[in-house]
Design an enzyme around this catalytic site. Structure first.
Site, short mmCIF file in Angstrom:
data_model
loop_
_atom_site.label_atom_id
_atom_site.label_comp_id
_atom_site.label_asym_id
_atom_site.label_seq_id
_atom_site.Cartn_x
_atom_site.Cartn_y
_atom_site.Cartn_z
CE1 TYR A 44 -3.75 2.46 0.56
CE2 TYR A 44 -2.29 3.41 2.21
CZ TYR A 44 -3.41 3.50 1.41
OH TYR A 44 -4.21 4.60 1.47
CB SER A 47 0.49 1.22 -4.54
OG SER A 47 -0.37 1.42 -3.43
CE LYS A 48 -3.58 5.18 -2.08
NZ LYS A 48 -4.53 5.83 -2.97
CB ILE A 77 -10.88 9.46 5.60
CG1 ILE A 77 -9.62 10.27 5.25
CG2 ILE A 77 -12.15 10.26 5.35
CD1 ILE A 77 -9.39 11.50 6.09
#
Length: 147
Positions: A44, A47-48, A77
């Site tokens: 993750y 990829s970010k 969030i």
């Protein structure tokens, strides 16, 4: 990588001709996890980080054509529904939300509307001299050491 990077790449290729004609802007959605690794989520974070670099590279390519490219980099969030799609139970989601409060110096998780307002700002004429920027919308989470 397919969702976070490849889809963004293909959509950008399709949108660029229109954006050049309209002098539009792109606002990608990345994560504060792009700047520091997230424990147990290396792919993750990778990829970010690729999203951030893609944003910078495309911003440099499109700036001479008056197209701005930025990203928002949210923390945790609430209200996105993402956790439900991972198979987490309601109790696990509630526990993750409580843990999220401790991971943000402001003492709470963010709201969808807060990220939406940041996106709207970056897309607006009020941000006309902003490009290649990663706007953190993370309640200060990037300041803390992951663990």
């Amino acid at each position: 990588m397919n969702i976070n990077v490849r889809s963004m790449f293909h959509l950008t290729i399709l949108a660029v001709p229109h954006l050049i004609k309209s002098k539009g802007s792109i606002v990608n959605v990345s994560s504060c996890g792009s700047m520091k690794p997230i424990t147990n989520k290396p792919l993750y974070s990778i990829s970010k980080a690729a999203v951030d670099q893609f944003t910078n590279c495309i911003a440099l390519e499109l700036a001479p054509k008056q197209v701005r490219v930025n990203s928002v980099n949210p923390g945790q969030i609430l209200g996105t529904g993402v956790r439900r799609t991972t198979g987490m139970t309601k109790e696990e989601i509630e526990k993750a939300s409580e843990e999220g409060k401790r991971k943000h110096p402001l003492g709470r998780c963010g709201e969808v509307e807060e990220v939406a307002r940041a996106i709207a700002f970056l897309a607006s004429d009020d941000a006309s001299f902003i490009t290649a920027t990663q706007l953190l919308v993370d309640g200060g989470r990037h300041l803390l050491t992951p663990r």
